[in-house]
Design a protein around this motif. Structure first.
Motif, PDB file in Angstrom:
ATOM      1  N   SER B  78       2.865  84.236  33.907  1.00 13.60           N
ATOM      2  CA  SER B  78       3.137  82.864  34.291  1.00 13.60           C
ATOM      3  C   SER B  78       4.506  82.735  34.947  1.00 13.60           C
ATOM      4  O   SER B  78       4.683  82.002  35.915  1.00 13.60           O
ATOM      5  N   GLU B  83      -1.357  82.386  37.868  1.00 12.05           N
ATOM      6  CA  GLU B  83      -2.100  81.448  37.019  1.00 12.05           C
ATOM      7  C   GLU B  83      -3.592  81.749  37.150  1.00 12.05           C
ATOM      8  O   GLU B  83      -4.105  81.920  38.248  1.00 12.05           O
ATOM      9  N   ARG B 105       3.456  71.596  29.152  1.00 16.71           N
ATOM     10  CA  ARG B 105       4.731  71.531  29.882  1.00 16.71           C
ATOM     11  C   ARG B 105       5.008  70.102  30.341  1.00 16.71           C
ATOM     12  O   ARG B 105       5.284  69.833  31.508  1.00 16.71           O
ATOM     13  N   ARG B 160       1.956  74.056  38.175  1.00 18.87           N
ATOM     14  CA  ARG B 160       2.705  75.046  37.403  1.00 18.87           C
ATOM     15  C   ARG B 160       3.426  76.031  38.312  1.00 18.87           C
ATOM     16  O   ARG B 160       3.780  77.121  37.872  1.00 18.87           O
TER      17      ARG B 160
END
Lengths: 410, 249
Positions: B78, B83, B105, B160
């Motif tokens: 990550s 991902e 997150r 992300r």
């Protein structure tokens, strides 16, 4: 830099659009506390017609005091119910903590220290339950049943052969038996309204600051107006003299009412606005997804059990305040009624869905049934039967509503 | 040719006596969709689990941006920007789109959730992928179709800060229209500069969206072909082993 948000967020549209969106959510099976709120209104109308005593000031005040223990215990259970777990021992844990508390005060301890030990029983029991469930993998139903069976024994040992101890701490007795002064009730209402208003405006300004659409301001006004109307009505009624003996006037909001409200607000804040609350819902909805998102699932489970036991101990404290004593049989029935209250209010037993408000409103429904049937002279047996029927009804309505909603599998 | 985003060299993995990956090479480029195809048991899942850090490789080297990297935990993967969207999507049905996209997150401000900021960021992430199919970003996932769920899971990787998005059969359970939607999304992901590695069993999908096709056969990478320069028959030949003379066992 920041591109404008063009996707819908559910806050767009005028009053009409918002209202129709709300109804389409209802049709989709997302009814929340609505059936329970409707039940409260129907039941109140029903009993007001059937019994001349139901809507008297003294009975309404009684209703608040009577339902407080159930409300707090039901709210406590929400934390584990959200995970799809259960804590059958919440009631006896609370009672054991209170037995220790009363025993210690009766043997000369300062009551705040003794009370801390009483709550420690709840905290530690919750931790142990959580460890069994989260780390060892024992089903919560079984391990909490073990505590449910065992703790009354611990209480018997603490309380001695008599099985009952009198509470001699006046400040604790005051919780359920003393009322706020007339201005105190209004002050509590003012604080609630101001907190609600500030939070709403804060949320609104934050949405505006990142250029998101907001709902028409009339909704905010309506919400505050509803708080004022309902809260104002209750405070007004509780401030009327309600004693049956003219020489001994009783008036004012019972102290327990603001305590329950503070617990509900604080708990709701945790559930809605903190990361821990979000994770509770996530773990309840899909533990595997939560784990992969980096959430420490075991820790969330353990915390949830600790909160449930500790909050239930608060309910236990209210119980002994009302009774004026702690008895060895305490806490066995209340936990089952509390589960019923939560489900009646719209909390899912499968986890992931429900709010503290749901549990509280469910507790009110059950208390009204109990109170109303009692006033009409029915024996306690009838009240139990009706409560059972209402629970079955609520669970059925919930199941049907979810069946109709496509894709809903919670 | 430009520098590969991810480069696997002679990667091996075995479970007890069974060699699942027998020295696999693979290159995935930023801005390109690389399809990973192969029959059941060819080692596709094992290959991506190694990339995800869930089941580290036994041997071989992994280069990310040309730098040699260790991949021993999901956290390391990550951190690099890898991902993975698994087939089960790992979404919480009781939470809404925004809550799912930020799960684990969340944006916080003095200890409380910054709902408005998260909502705006989630909406922008979806918009950046030209997603228009969701009614509201505050819908619960339980009310979404399979294609929409896939969209949310993919958009989450963008949020992300992914650089390589690995998709495990993104169209497996979808109808025709939804497959189309998801494939368009996969294409846009690559067009925006992300590296995409997509496992698929459906050659139609593969030829529609992929720039490169990597074929695994019994734990060996038997071919990495440019889509434009190959045919469906050739790929099938590699998948079934007819076109190669790999020694079995």
């Amino acid at each position: 830099m920041a591109e404008k948000v063009t996707l819908q967020t559910g806050h767009e549209g005028g009053v009409k659009g918002q209202v129709s969106a709300y109804f389409s959510r209802l049709k989709g099976g997302d009814m929340g506390a609505l059936p329970a709120m409707a039940a409260v209104i129907v039941l109140m109308a029903l009993f007001a017609n059937l019994s001349p005593y139901f809507l008297t000031e003294i009975n309404i005040a009684n209703l608040f005091v009577q339902s407080a223990v159930l409300m707090v215990t039901a709210m406590a259970l929400v934390f584990v119910l959200l995970l799809g777990e259960i804590d059958l021992s919440a009631g006896v844990t609370a009672a054991t903590g209170m037995a220790l508390f009363v025993k210690l005060t009766n043997t000369g301890w300062d009551w705040p220290v003794a009370l801390a030990f009483g709550f420690l029983v709840g905290l530690v029991t919750g931790w142990v339950l959580g460890m069994f469930v989260a780390k060892i993998g024992v089903p919560s139903f079984v391990i909490s049943l073990a505590f449910y069976l065992g703790f009354p024994g611990v209480m018997l040992i603490i309380l001695g052969s008599g099985g009952i101890l009198r509470l001699e701490v006046e400040p604790i007795k005051a919780i359920m038996n003393v009322n706020l002064p007339v201005w105190g009730g209004w002050a509590v209402l003012a604080v609630i309204v101001i907190v609600a208003l500030v939070l709403s405006i804060w949320d609104r300004s934050r949405r505006l600051s990142v250029d998101l659409p907001v709902r028409p301001i009339i909704f905010l006004v309506a919400k505050i107006a509803a708080y004022l109307a309902v809260g104002g009505g209750i405070v007004f009624m509780l401030n009327l003299p309600r004693s049956l003996v003219a020489a001994n006037p009783i008036r004012g909001v019972p102290i327990v009412v603001p305590i329950v409200i503070v617990l509900m607000f604080a708990g709701t804040f945790v559930l809605n606005r903190t990361q821990f609350g979000r994770y509770l819902y996530a773990v309840g909805g899909n533990p595997e997804a939560a784990r992969r998102a980096g959430i420490n699932v075991a820790r969330i489970r353990i915390y949830a059990f600790m909160i449930t036991s500790t909050l239930a101990t608060m309910g236990g404290l209210m119980h002994i305040s009302r009774i004026g004593a702690v008895e060895a049989a305490a806490g066995k029935i209340i936990v089952l009624s509390a589960v019923a209250a939560a489900v009646v209010g719209g909390v899912s037993l499968f986890g992931g869905r429900g709010k503290l408000f749901n549990a509280a409103i469910g507790a009110i429904v059950i208390s009204i049934i109990d109170n109303g049937l009692g006033l009409m002279g029915f024996p306690a047996g009838v009240s139990f039967i009706v409560t059972g029927v209402v629970l079955a009804l609520a669970a059925t309505v919930d199941a049907l509503a979810r069946k109709r909603a496509p894709g809903m599998r919670i | 040719m430009s520098q590969a985003l991810v480069q696997l060299k002679n990667v091996k993995k075995s479970f007890g006596p069974v060699d699942v990956l027998k020295g696999v090479d693979l290159e995935v480029f930023a801005g390109k969709v690389t399809a990973l195809v192969g029959d059941n048991g060819a080692g596709k899942s094992t290959l991506i689990k190694g990339l995800a850090g869930v089941q580290p490789y036994d041997a071989g080297e992994v280069r990310f941006d040309g730098e040699l990297q260790e991949l021993h935990s999901p956290r390391q993967a990550s951190a690099l920007g890898i991902e993975v969207v698994y087939q089960d999507l790992a979404l919480c049905e009781n939470l809404d789109i925004v809550q799912n996209m930020f799960l684990g997150r969340e944006t916080l401000k003095s200890g409380t959730l910054s709902e408005a900021e998260m909502e705006a960021d989630a909406a922008r992430a979806l918009q950046s992928l030209s997603v228009k199919t969701v009614r509201s970003v505050r819908q619960t996932v339980s009310s979404l179709s399979g294609g929409q769920r896939q969209t949310v899971a993919i958009a989450r990787t963008v949020l992300r800060d992914a650089r390589l998005v690995v998709l495990d059969e993104p169209t497996a359970a979808l109808g025709v229209a939804q497959t189309e939607q998801v494939l368009n999304l996969v294409r846009r992901l690559a067009d925006q500069g992300y590296g995409v590695l997509m496992i698929s069993h459906n050659l139609y999908d593969v030829f529609k969206v992929a720039d490169d096709i990597a074929v695994l056969y019994l734990g060996n990478m038997v071919a990495q072909l440019e889509t434009a320069k190959t045919t469906s028959n050739e790929v099938i030949g590699y998948i079934t082993g007819i076109a190669t003379d790999v020694k079995e066992g």
